[in-house]
Design a protein around this motif. Structure first.
Motif, PDB file in Angstrom:
ATOM      1  N   ASP A 136      40.613  48.311  39.159  1.00 27.84           N
ATOM      2  CA  ASP A 136      40.033  47.812  40.401  1.00 27.84           C
ATOM      3  C   ASP A 136      40.648  48.511  41.615  1.00 27.84           C
ATOM      4  N   LEU A 137      41.958  48.749  41.577  1.00 27.20           N
ATOM      5  CA  LEU A 137      42.613  49.437  42.685  1.00 27.20           C
ATOM      6  C   LEU A 137      42.080  50.863  42.843  1.00 27.20           C
ATOM      7  N   VAL A 138      41.896  51.563  41.741  1.00 28.65           N
ATOM      8  CA  VAL A 138      41.337  52.911  41.801  1.00 28.65           C
ATOM      9  C   VAL A 138      39.923  52.869  42.364  1.00 28.65           C
ATOM     10  N   ARG A 139      39.130  51.942  41.881  1.00 30.02           N
ATOM     11  CA  ARG A 139      37.748  51.812  42.358  1.00 30.02           C
ATOM     12  C   ARG A 139      37.702  51.505  43.855  1.00 30.02           C
ATOM     13  N   ASP A 140      38.660  50.691  44.315  1.00 24.85           N
ATOM     14  CA  ASP A 140      38.667  50.284  45.719  1.00 24.85           C
ATOM     15  C   ASP A 140      39.366  51.287  46.639  1.00 24.85           C
ATOM     16  N   GLY A 141      39.810  52.414  46.079  1.00 18.30           N
ATOM     17  CA  GLY A 141      40.341  53.486  46.909  1.00 18.30           C
ATOM     18  C   GLY A 141      41.829  53.461  47.169  1.00 18.30           C
ATOM     19  N   TYR A 142      42.599  52.709  46.383  1.00 19.25           N
ATOM     20  CA  TYR A 142      44.041  52.615  46.625  1.00 19.25           C
ATOM     21  C   TYR A 142      44.710  53.984  46.609  1.00 19.25           C
ATOM     22  N   VAL A 143      44.324  54.834  45.660  1.00 17.99           N
ATOM     23  CA  VAL A 143      44.970  56.158  45.571  1.00 17.99           C
ATOM     24  C   VAL A 143      44.147  57.243  46.252  1.00 17.99           C
ATOM     25  N   GLY A 144      43.012  56.882  46.833  1.00 15.09           N
ATOM     26  CA  GLY A 144      42.117  57.889  47.384  1.00 15.09           C
ATOM     27  C   GLY A 144      41.370  58.582  46.263  1.00 15.09           C
ATOM     28  N   GLU A 145      41.151  59.871  46.420  1.00 11.54           N
ATOM     29  CA  GLU A 145      40.522  60.647  45.352  1.00 11.54           C
ATOM     30  C   GLU A 145      41.560  60.935  44.277  1.00 11.54           C
ATOM     31  N   VAL A 146      41.229  60.628  43.026  1.00 11.56           N
ATOM     32  CA  VAL A 146      42.156  60.872  41.927  1.00 11.56           C
ATOM     33  C   VAL A 146      42.273  62.377  41.688  1.00 11.56           C
ATOM     34  N   LEU A 147      43.487  62.864  41.763  1.00 11.75           N
ATOM     35  CA  LEU A 147      43.751  64.279  41.538  1.00 11.75           C
ATOM     36  C   LEU A 147      44.128  64.571  40.094  1.00 11.75           C
ATOM     37  N   GLY A 148      44.954  63.699  39.525  1.00 10.22           N
ATOM     38  CA  GLY A 148      45.413  63.923  38.166  1.00 10.22           C
ATOM     39  C   GLY A 148      46.099  62.702  37.608  1.00 10.22           C
ATOM     40  N   THR A 149      46.318  62.739  36.306  1.00 10.35           N
ATOM     41  CA  THR A 149      47.009  61.638  35.643  1.00 10.35           C
ATOM     42  C   THR A 149      47.869  62.198  34.520  1.00 10.35           C
ATOM     43  N   THR A 150      49.043  61.599  34.335  1.00 12.18           N
ATOM     44  CA  THR A 150      49.940  61.972  33.239  1.00 12.18           C
ATOM     45  C   THR A 150      50.300  60.709  32.469  1.00 12.18           C
ATOM     46  N   LEU A 151      50.285  60.810  31.154  1.00 15.66           N
ATOM     47  CA  LEU A 151      50.605  59.677  30.286  1.00 15.66           C
ATOM     48  C   LEU A 151      51.536  60.178  29.194  1.00 15.66           C
ATOM     49  N   VAL A 152      52.720  59.584  29.121  1.00 13.19           N
ATOM     50  CA  VAL A 152      53.701  59.944  28.091  1.00 13.19           C
ATOM     51  C   VAL A 152      54.101  58.675  27.365  1.00 13.19           C
ATOM     52  N   GLY A 153      54.065  58.699  26.026  1.00 16.19           N
ATOM     53  CA  GLY A 153      54.395  57.494  25.281  1.00 16.19           C
ATOM     54  C   GLY A 153      54.988  57.785  23.921  1.00 16.19           C
ATOM     55  N   SER A 154      55.461  56.732  23.286  1.00 20.52           N
ATOM     56  CA  SER A 154      56.053  56.791  21.947  1.00 20.52           C
ATOM     57  C   SER A 154      55.228  55.950  20.989  1.00 20.52           C
ATOM     58  N   GLY A 155      55.035  56.466  19.775  1.00 24.62           N
ATOM     59  CA  GLY A 155      54.317  55.707  18.756  1.00 24.62           C
ATOM     60  C   GLY A 155      55.133  54.573  18.167  1.00 24.62           C
ATOM     61  N   MET A 156      56.451  54.604  18.372  1.00 15.65           N
ATOM     62  CA  MET A 156      57.406  53.604  17.878  1.00 15.65           C
ATOM     63  C   MET A 156      57.610  53.702  16.366  1.00 15.65           C
ATOM     64  N   VAL A 157      56.553  53.796  15.575  1.00  7.11           N
ATOM     65  CA  VAL A 157      56.701  54.184  14.170  1.00  7.11           C
ATOM     66  C   VAL A 157      56.541  55.706  14.100  1.00  7.11           C
ATOM     67  N   TRP A 158      56.514  56.279  12.908  1.00  6.58           N
ATOM     68  CA  TRP A 158      56.471  57.726  12.705  1.00  6.58           C
ATOM     69  C   TRP A 158      57.731  58.413  13.218  1.00  6.58           C
ATOM     70  N   GLY A 159      58.856  57.692  13.145  1.00  8.65           N
ATOM     71  CA  GLY A 159      60.137  58.302  13.461  1.00  8.65           C
ATOM     72  C   GLY A 159      60.777  58.855  12.200  1.00  8.65           C
ATOM     73  N   GLY A 160      62.097  58.935  12.202  1.00  8.46           N
ATOM     74  CA  GLY A 160      62.790  59.513  11.061  1.00  8.46           C
ATOM     75  C   GLY A 160      62.987  58.559   9.906  1.00  8.46           C
ATOM     76  N   GLU A 161      62.684  57.267  10.111  1.00  7.36           N
ATOM     77  CA  GLU A 161      62.886  56.277   9.063  1.00  7.36           C
ATOM     78  C   GLU A 161      61.688  55.333   8.999  1.00  7.36           C
ATOM     79  N   VAL A 162      61.484  54.767   7.822  1.00 13.42           N
ATOM     80  CA  VAL A 162      60.492  53.729   7.624  1.00 13.42           C
ATOM     81  C   VAL A 162      61.114  52.678   6.718  1.00 13.42           C
ATOM     82  N   ALA A 163      60.817  51.409   6.960  1.00 14.63           N
ATOM     83  CA  ALA A 163      61.541  50.331   6.287  1.00 14.63           C
ATOM     84  C   ALA A 163      61.308  50.290   4.788  1.00 14.63           C
ATOM     85  N   SER A 164      60.065  50.481   4.356  1.00  7.01           N
ATOM     86  CA  SER A 164      59.756  50.276   2.939  1.00  7.01           C
ATOM     87  C   SER A 164      58.670  51.236   2.476  1.00  7.01           C
TER      88      SER A 164
END
Length: 364
Positions: A136-164
Motif C-alpha cells: 500500500d505504501l508503494v502504491r501510495d507513493g511513499y518511495v516515489g518511483e521504484v528504482l530497484g529492489t534487493t532481497l537477501v535471505g537464508s533457507g535455514m535448512v540446506w545447511g551443512g547438517e540435517v537432523a535425520s
C-alpha cells in the motif's frame, strides 16, 4: 453459516502448527478428517484431533463431510494425491511447491480446469501485514518511483547438517524441495505482489556444499540441490531486482529486503529467512530522513486473525484462510490458486534455464 469441512492429508509437523490451529480458530472452517500413510499414525492423529483418521487417502476423499482437501506432504507425493482429490471433485489446498517440476504443474492446473473446482496454493507470504502495508505504501507513493529492489535471505535448512534421514530428501534435487523452489519462491511471491513481475531474469544456481551430515548417526549424504541461488532481472515496471538466497543460516542477516525509490526507501527484515513464516519488521525513510525508522503497521491489517495466531508461523496461513472464506462467501477468486502456482513454476523453469545457458530469460 455452515463451516466448510476440511480434510488434511499429512497432519504432521507443519500442518499441526499451521492448518490445524487456524482451522480450529476459524468459524468458517471445520476439521473433518485426517489421513496418513500408516494405520498407527492415522489412529494417533484421529485421537489427537477428534476426527476420523484414515490410512488411505482414498477414504478421506470419499468422506462426504470433507469439502476441501489440504495436501501437506512431501512435494514428490503431490501429483498423485492432488490428482486423486481433483478427480473426486474436491476443492484442493496444496502446500507450495504445487508440483515436482513444470510438467507436473501444467498437468495439475489442467486437471483443475477440467474439474471446475476451487484450488488454493500455500503461498501465504503475501498476506503478512508488513508485506501488505508495504504494498500500500508503494502504491501510495511513499518511495516515489521504484528504482530497484534487493532481497537477501537464508533457507535455514540446506545447511551443512540435517537432523535425520527422514529429512535428507531436502538435499536431493530430484525431490523438488530446494532452496530455489521453496525458500526463494516463498520470498519472490511477496516481492512480485508488491512490485510486479519479472520481465527478464538471469540466474546463477550453484551447488556450494557437496555433502551434508545427518546428525542422528553422523553419516554423510551427497548434496545435489543448488544451495546458492542468485537472480538478477528487470521488473515489468522497469525497476532493477537482485535476489540472493543461501542454504542454511547466516551469522549476519537472514532476511533483508529493500525497496529503493526516487523519494524514499522501505526495508523489511527478519531473524528467520523463510518469509512465509518469519516475524517481519518494516522500516522506512523518505524525503529529508537520513535513516530508516520503524513503521508501525495498522492493526487493521490483522483484522479477524486471532491474537494467539498473529505472531506465530501460522499467522499468514490464518490470513490466507480468512481471505479464502471471503472468496467462498462472495464468489470471488483472489487467493493464489493452481493457475498462479503454474506461473510460479514457469518462473522456476526460466530461472533454471537462465542458469544452465547463461542467457537471460524473458517472462513475457
Amino acid at each position: 453459516m455452515t463451516p466448510t469441512g476440511v480434510g488434511i492429508i499429512g497432519p504432521g509437523a507443519w500442518a499441526s502448527v499451521s492448518h490445524i490451529p487456524v482451522i480450529a480458530a476459524s468459524p468458517a472452517f471445520e476439521l473433518r478428517a485426517v489421513s496418513t500413510s500408516r494405520r498407527s499414525s492415522a489412529e494417533a492423529a484421529a485421537a489427537k484431533h477428534g476426527v476420523p483418521g484414515y490410512d488411505d487417502h482414498r477414504r478421506l476423499l470419499a468422506d462426504p463431510r470433507v469439502d476441501v482437501v489440504v495436501v501437506a506432504v512431501q512435494v514428490a507425493q503431490h501429483f498423485e494425491l492432488i490428482s486423486a482429490a481433483l478427480e473426486a471433485g474436491k476443492m484442493v489446498y496444496s502446500e507450495w511447491p504445487l508440483a515436482n517440476g513444470l510438467a507436473e504443474a501444467e498437468r495439475l492446473a489442467e486437471l483443475a480446469r477440467q474439474a471446475g473446482v476451487r484450488t488454493v496454493v500455500g503461498l501465504q507470504g503475501r498476506y503478512a501485514p508488513e508485506v501488505e502495508h508495504a504494498a500500500d505504501l508503494v502504491r501510495d507513493g511513499y518511495v516515489g518511483e521504484v528504482l530497484g529492489t534487493t532481497l537477501v535471505g537464508s533457507g535455514m535448512v540446506w545447511g551443512g547438517e540435517v537432523a535425520s534421514h527422514s529429512q535428507a530428501y531436502w538435499f536431493d534435487n530430484a525431490n523438488g524441495a530446494t532452496p530455489l523452489t521453496s525458500a526463494t519462491l516463498h520470498a519472490l511471491d511477496p516481492l512480485h505482489f508488491v512490485l510486479g513481475e519479472f520481465d527478464t531474469v538471469a540466474a546463477n544456481l550453484v551447488v556450494g556444499r557437496k555433502e551434508a551430515t545427518v546428525t542422528e548417526d553422523g553419516s554423510r549424504i551427497p548434496v545435489t540441490v543448488p544451495d546458492q541461488v542468485a537472480l538478477i532481472g528487470t521488473l515489468t515496471s522497469g525497476a532493477a531486482a537482485s535476489v540472493f538466497y543461501r542454504g542454511g543460516a547466516s551469522r549476519g542477516d537472514n532476511l533483508r529486503w529493500e525497496i529503493n525509490g526516487t523519494d524514499g526507501d522501505l526495508v523489511l527484515t527478519a531473524a528467520w529467512g523463510n518469509m512465509q513464516v518469519a516475524q517481519l519488521a518494516l522500516a522506512g525513510g523518505r524525503g529529508a530522513d537520513t535513516t530508516a525508522t520503524t513503521i508501525d503497521v495498522p492493526t487493521s491489517y490483522s483484522d479477524g486473525i486471532p491474537t494467539g495466531l498473529a505472531q506465530t508461523p501460522a499467522g499468514s496461513v490464518a490470513r490466507l484462510y480468512a481471505q479464502l472464506a471471503r472468496d467462498l462467501a462472495d464468489g470471488t477468486h483472489t487467493v493464489p490458486d493452481f493457475e498462479h502456482a503454474l506461473s510460479r513454476h514457469r518462473l522456476i523453469d526460466a530461472v533454471e534455464r537462465a542458469s544452465a545457458t547463461g542467457v537471460a530469460q524473458s517472462l513475457k
